[in-house]
Design a protein around this motif. Sequence first.
Motif, PDB file in Angstrom:
ATOM      1  N   PHE A 107       0.856  -1.182   0.000  1.00 27.69           N
ATOM      2  CA  PHE A 107       0.000   0.000   0.000  1.00 27.69           C
ATOM      3  C   PHE A 107       0.896   1.238   0.000  1.00 27.69           C
ATOM      4  O   PHE A 107       1.932   1.250   0.661  1.00 27.69           O
ATOM      5  N   ALA A 108       0.485   2.254  -0.739  1.00 30.11           N
ATOM      6  CA  ALA A 108       1.283   3.477  -0.747  1.00 30.11           C
ATOM      7  C   ALA A 108       0.416   4.696  -1.029  1.00 30.11           C
ATOM      8  O   ALA A 108      -0.584   4.616  -1.749  1.00 30.11           O
ATOM      9  N   LEU A 109       0.823   5.798  -0.413  1.00 29.58           N
ATOM     10  CA  LEU A 109       0.293   7.109  -0.780  1.00 29.58           C
ATOM     11  C   LEU A 109       1.395   7.816  -1.553  1.00 29.58           C
ATOM     12  O   LEU A 109       2.530   7.903  -1.084  1.00 29.58           O
ATOM     13  N   VAL A 110       1.044   8.319  -2.723  1.00 29.32           N
ATOM     14  CA  VAL A 110       1.996   9.116  -3.507  1.00 29.32           C
ATOM     15  C   VAL A 110       1.560  10.568  -3.388  1.00 29.32           C
ATOM     16  O   VAL A 110       0.377  10.875  -3.586  1.00 29.32           O
ATOM     17  N   PHE A 111       2.505  11.434  -3.053  1.00 26.64           N
ATOM     18  CA  PHE A 111       2.149  12.819  -2.763  1.00 26.64           C
ATOM     19  C   PHE A 111       2.405  13.747  -3.945  1.00 26.64           C
ATOM     20  O   PHE A 111       3.281  13.500  -4.779  1.00 26.64           O
ATOM     21  N   ALA A 112       1.616  14.815  -3.938  1.00 24.34           N
ATOM     22  CA  ALA A 112       1.666  15.761  -5.051  1.00 24.34           C
ATOM     23  C   ALA A 112       2.837  16.728  -4.902  1.00 24.34           C
ATOM     24  O   ALA A 112       3.288  16.993  -3.792  1.00 24.34           O
ATOM     25  N   PRO A 113       3.320  17.261  -6.003  1.00 24.78           N
ATOM     26  CA  PRO A 113       4.312  18.327  -5.939  1.00 24.78           C
ATOM     27  C   PRO A 113       3.725  19.513  -5.171  1.00 24.78           C
ATOM     28  O   PRO A 113       2.500  19.626  -5.134  1.00 24.78           O
ATOM     29  N   PRO A 114       4.539  20.386  -4.596  1.00 25.90           N
ATOM     30  CA  PRO A 114       5.996  20.436  -4.797  1.00 25.90           C
ATOM     31  C   PRO A 114       6.784  19.436  -3.941  1.00 25.90           C
ATOM     32  O   PRO A 114       7.904  19.087  -4.307  1.00 25.90           O
ATOM     33  N   ARG A 115       6.202  18.974  -2.827  1.00 23.25           N
ATOM     34  CA  ARG A 115       7.026  18.128  -1.954  1.00 23.25           C
ATOM     35  C   ARG A 115       7.164  16.721  -2.504  1.00 23.25           C
ATOM     36  O   ARG A 115       8.208  16.094  -2.366  1.00 23.25           O
ATOM     37  N   GLY A 116       6.089  16.210  -3.089  1.00 25.18           N
ATOM     38  CA  GLY A 116       6.168  14.885  -3.683  1.00 25.18           C
ATOM     39  C   GLY A 116       6.499  13.810  -2.673  1.00 25.18           C
ATOM     40  O   GLY A 116       6.166  13.919  -1.492  1.00 25.18           O
ATOM     41  N   GLY A 117       7.173  12.774  -3.143  1.00 23.87           N
ATOM     42  CA  GLY A 117       7.548  11.672  -2.279  1.00 23.87           C
ATOM     43  C   GLY A 117       6.406  10.701  -2.061  1.00 23.87           C
ATOM     44  O   GLY A 117       5.331  10.833  -2.662  1.00 23.87           O
ATOM     45  N   ASP A 118       6.641   9.732  -1.189  1.00 24.21           N
ATOM     46  CA  ASP A 118       5.581   8.761  -0.931  1.00 24.21           C
ATOM     47  C   ASP A 118       5.725   8.128   0.446  1.00 24.21           C
ATOM     48  O   ASP A 118       6.764   8.247   1.103  1.00 24.21           O
ATOM     49  N   LEU A 119       4.655   7.498   0.870  1.00 21.39           N
ATOM     50  CA  LEU A 119       4.614   6.731   2.113  1.00 21.39           C
ATOM     51  C   LEU A 119       4.184   5.323   1.736  1.00 21.39           C
ATOM     52  O   LEU A 119       3.151   5.132   1.106  1.00 21.39           O
ATOM     53  N   ARG A 120       5.010   4.346   2.091  1.00 18.02           N
ATOM     54  CA  ARG A 120       4.742   2.977   1.657  1.00 18.02           C
ATOM     55  C   ARG A 120       4.735   2.012   2.828  1.00 18.02           C
ATOM     56  O   ARG A 120       5.506   2.175   3.781  1.00 18.02           O
ATOM     57  N   MET A 121       3.893   1.010   2.725  1.00 18.22           N
ATOM     58  CA  MET A 121       3.916  -0.105   3.668  1.00 18.22           C
ATOM     59  C   MET A 121       4.529  -1.300   2.941  1.00 18.22           C
ATOM     60  O   MET A 121       4.019  -1.717   1.908  1.00 18.22           O
ATOM     61  N   ARG A 122       5.614  -1.803   3.511  1.00 16.53           N
ATOM     62  CA  ARG A 122       6.327  -2.938   2.904  1.00 16.53           C
ATOM     63  C   ARG A 122       6.216  -4.116   3.869  1.00 16.53           C
ATOM     64  O   ARG A 122       6.741  -4.082   4.975  1.00 16.53           O
ATOM     65  N   ASP A 123       5.515  -5.142   3.455  1.00 16.07           N
ATOM     66  CA  ASP A 123       5.136  -6.212   4.394  1.00 16.07           C
ATOM     67  C   ASP A 123       5.241  -7.563   3.702  1.00 16.07           C
ATOM     68  O   ASP A 123       4.348  -7.976   2.971  1.00 16.07           O
ATOM     69  N   SER A 124       6.328  -8.255   3.962  1.00 16.93           N
ATOM     70  CA  SER A 124       6.558  -9.531   3.275  1.00 16.93           C
ATOM     71  C   SER A 124       5.448 -10.530   3.579  1.00 16.93           C
ATOM     72  O   SER A 124       5.012 -11.264   2.703  1.00 16.93           O
TER      73      SER A 124
END
Length: 262
Positions: A107-124
């Motif tokens: 699952f991830a949130l992708v953020f809009a410019p100008p800051r951008g970036g993302d928040l991701r959940m990484r779960d094997s």
Amino acid sequence: MPELAEVDAYRRLAEEVVGRTVAAVVAPDAWYLKRGLTAAGAEAELTGRTVTSVRRTGKLLLLETSGDGPVLGLRFGMSGRLLVDGHAAVDNLMYASNRELERWDRFALVFAPPRGGDLRMRDSRRLGGVELDPAEARLGPDALAIGPAALAALLESGAPLKARLMDQARLAGVGNLAADEILWRAGLDPARPARSLSPAERRRLHRHLRAAMADLLARGGSHTGDLMPARQPGGVCPKDGTPLVRRTVGGRTTWSCPTHQH
DNA sequence: ATTGTGGCCTGCCCGC
DNA sequence: TGCGGGCAGGCCACAA
């Protein structure tokens, strides 16, 4: 294994996305979306919202969103990690692979410019999950904040002491490793009926609960306890050298010292 | 209502 | 070298 200590580190990391606006939601794993949530639903509810604040109760991480947007609830299960802009909050997770593979991004949130970036959940192992507006009232008081009276109240039960400490509906944030550490420090047998504790033992438990949780938090993980290195076959009690006993209590693998835990 | 059990999910490690 | 079985535990559904 993310318990309170790890999720609190995730919370601090997630602070970095406060003020950012969601441009897209990436939800490739339908299993990971709970309580009827769908990828399309998450996209519709979250896109265009700004993350206004981040909170934690127990092991549940909560992101508030702007306007009448939902509260995004993130659970990490055993093996879930949080990444913001590609950086992880916790380097080393027990009982989970520490490899970094994008295919474990659930699952991830992708953020809009100008800051951008993302928040991701990484779960094997996919034991975590995402939901909107989680029922926060179903969680007990946070383990870092519970008072002696509330602790005494939750001990009014014939269930094993350890099971009671790990009941998230009554006390939020204590996982298996933390429970063993707390009871080992307090000198209490995990299998004792919760209501069998004397007032003095209840006070001792409260003191060690608060101190142990604070220690694990300060040290950076639930695996940093003093008991942890001995919590394996052949392990001996770091206090008195007695071989530790491994049992199942409350359905969980439990390590304790037969000499000083009563 | 309360308490206990099993299963989900996957990576890893051991022994053969 | 490959393979199967056991194991880890947060959480939930379900049973007693």
